[in-house]
Design a protein around this motif. Sequence first.
Motif, PDB file in Angstrom:
ATOM      1  N   GLY A 254       0.809  -1.204   0.000  1.00  0.00           N
ATOM      2  CA  GLY A 254       0.000   0.000   0.000  1.00  0.00           C
ATOM      3  C   GLY A 254       0.843   1.255   0.000  1.00  0.00           C
ATOM      4  O   GLY A 254       2.046   1.240   0.207  1.00  0.00           O
ATOM      5  N   GLY A 255       0.188   2.360  -0.275  1.00  0.00           N
ATOM      6  CA  GLY A 255       0.846   3.652  -0.155  1.00  0.00           C
ATOM      7  C   GLY A 255       2.059   3.799  -1.048  1.00  0.00           C
ATOM      8  O   GLY A 255       1.988   3.599  -2.259  1.00  0.00           O
ATOM      9  N   LEU A 256       3.133   4.120  -0.416  1.00  0.00           N
ATOM     10  CA  LEU A 256       4.377   4.364  -1.141  1.00  0.00           C
ATOM     11  C   LEU A 256       4.774   3.162  -1.979  1.00  0.00           C
ATOM     12  O   LEU A 256       5.149   3.282  -3.134  1.00  0.00           O
ATOM     13  CB  LEU A 256       5.477   4.684  -0.141  1.00  0.00           C
ATOM     14  CG  LEU A 256       6.899   4.674  -0.692  1.00  0.00           C
ATOM     15  CD1 LEU A 256       7.077   5.823  -1.667  1.00  0.00           C
ATOM     16  CD2 LEU A 256       7.901   4.782   0.442  1.00  0.00           C
ATOM     17  N   PHE A 257       4.647   2.001  -1.393  1.00  0.00           N
ATOM     18  CA  PHE A 257       5.122   0.815  -2.087  1.00  0.00           C
ATOM     19  C   PHE A 257       4.247   0.477  -3.281  1.00  0.00           C
ATOM     20  O   PHE A 257       4.697  -0.141  -4.227  1.00  0.00           O
ATOM     21  CB  PHE A 257       5.201  -0.369  -1.122  1.00  0.00           C
ATOM     22  CG  PHE A 257       6.359  -0.233  -0.178  1.00  0.00           C
ATOM     23  CD1 PHE A 257       7.624  -0.634  -0.571  1.00  0.00           C
ATOM     24  CD2 PHE A 257       6.203   0.322   1.070  1.00  0.00           C
ATOM     25  CE1 PHE A 257       8.687  -0.500   0.285  1.00  0.00           C
ATOM     26  CE2 PHE A 257       7.275   0.468   1.922  1.00  0.00           C
ATOM     27  CZ  PHE A 257       8.526   0.056   1.533  1.00  0.00           C
TER      28      PHE A 257
ATOM     29  N   LEU B  65       5.643   2.742  -5.834  1.00  0.00           N
ATOM     30  CA  LEU B  65       6.956   2.245  -6.234  1.00  0.00           C
ATOM     31  C   LEU B  65       6.848   0.932  -6.987  1.00  0.00           C
ATOM     32  O   LEU B  65       7.622   0.655  -7.889  1.00  0.00           O
ATOM     33  CB  LEU B  65       7.836   2.062  -5.003  1.00  0.00           C
ATOM     34  CG  LEU B  65       8.476   3.334  -4.472  1.00  0.00           C
ATOM     35  CD1 LEU B  65       9.230   3.027  -3.200  1.00  0.00           C
ATOM     36  CD2 LEU B  65       9.382   3.959  -5.499  1.00  0.00           C
TER      37      LEU B  65
END
Lengths: 424, 99
Positions: free
Chosen positions: A10-13, A16
């Motif tokens: 989730g989020g940043l990953f 990325l």
Amino acid sequence: MKIIYNSFMGGLFRTLGKFIAFIVLFLVFGYIVSSNDLKIADLIGFGTVKAWGDLDYREARAGINQRICNSSHTSCTASSSVTLYGLNTYLSYLPCTNFQCPNNERNSDFVGVFRVSASFNDNHSFDSGVMYRLWYTFQLQGLNTNQVVLNNLESINSSIFLVNHSYNTLNNATGMFTDGSTPQIYFERISASGYVRLAIVFKPNASGYHYVDTTFGLKNPDNVLSWSTMPQFKGFNSIRASAASIAYTRNSDEQAVQTNIQNNQNWIDVNYHIGQVENSVNEVNDSVNEVNDSIKGIDDYMRDDSIDNNHISAGMHDLPQTTSLTPFADFVNLPLNWIQDFMDTSNTCHNLVIPLPFVNQNLTLPCMSSFWNKLGALASLIDLVWIAVIGSRIFRMFYRLTIDVIDLDPNSFNHLSKLKEWEL
Amino acid sequence: MFGKVFLFIIKIVTSLTTILVSPLDSLITTYLPDLSSVLTSITQFMNLPISIMGWVFELVHIPPTLIAVYVVAFIARYAIIGGSAGVKYIISLYQRLKP
């Protein structure tokens, strides 16, 4: 596990992850593109080598088409053939020169079965019962004119032949390709020169190995082939080791040799014409010098035992050169080292070097920190954007976490739901 | 600062782990060199994506401190969840065993 995975991604990953997926696709695409290049590994084994195009060789001209056997060695056919006689001066002037070509076809396709017919003027006799290795090195190379460095072909091939009787002549030892592929080279420039180098016969022994270098007419202008000794034979610890590992399966080789002996009966010698000698002696000398330089380069290369063949053999590619003294500890500490690397990663500027499998190349990506340093204030702006994006997510997570902990009711606390609510 | 403290803790843990498994490492390197080679290969292979990810971090220019905070937040989240689950389990165990 699913919640942990979703949370981790989730989020940043998640962002990325998309980017990394792009990078991976880019690498895969790059690998596919690069693997289309002609590589030495592709040339090991049975198959066909064909050279065509606008050839204008001065020293040598050869199209080599070996159609010998399929990969399983069960079916062998011989196609159009050209006999490249001798390992001597004849091959200095292969069929299609500037002035005289077979069937009046200049710069036409020129294919044929490659056959070696070597004789040794020093009446050397092959020892009975000894396995000899015969290495073929083809190099069709644009030289000299107009920056013609097109497709260089260096095919290193080998066969093992068992000498059952004493011979003073080595006839019809043939090169082989095992995968049935058709590596092709194409010269598109009008003016080029090149040479063909065939057959280095090795006879290994305990202290070194004897070899005969039979580069056509260039290295042996007087047709004198003599054995030389190369010291410190450590096995073919080079690209040739890879070739050997494939080609030296004794059963298949012996079968192949037998097959080739049969095929040799059917081979048809195609007429070829010895071209007219060069107009300009100086031009010839220049070209010969260049060829000799190339030969020297190949010789240096062949003598170099330090060549790392791990990059050639796909199976050996990932084996480490040296093993760690603490392999299990490294393995156990891997996740922590990852976190450490994550947090350390941007402190140092480093190039990313990715070894590409199957090809002898590394993909080196530049250091991006230096790039951002050049942008100055813009880099700081992007810093702020990242802090805003990621920081807000972290803040939101801590906010929810704190509220939930303050209002904590142990009886109704659901860990899995909280894990989801506190998503980063 | 926070990141450095966290890195320090990680280094202590990895050092302790290395010391604890050092006898096993000695056995592997001495008597099972092939296994040692395989473990090293796996470690190197698994490190490859991380080196790529490090380069990607550089490419997108994420501040390292932010990465540190993110990792800490991620770990804190699981630590709280795991810790509370553990406490709940202990309490329930205690209540079950209570005479």
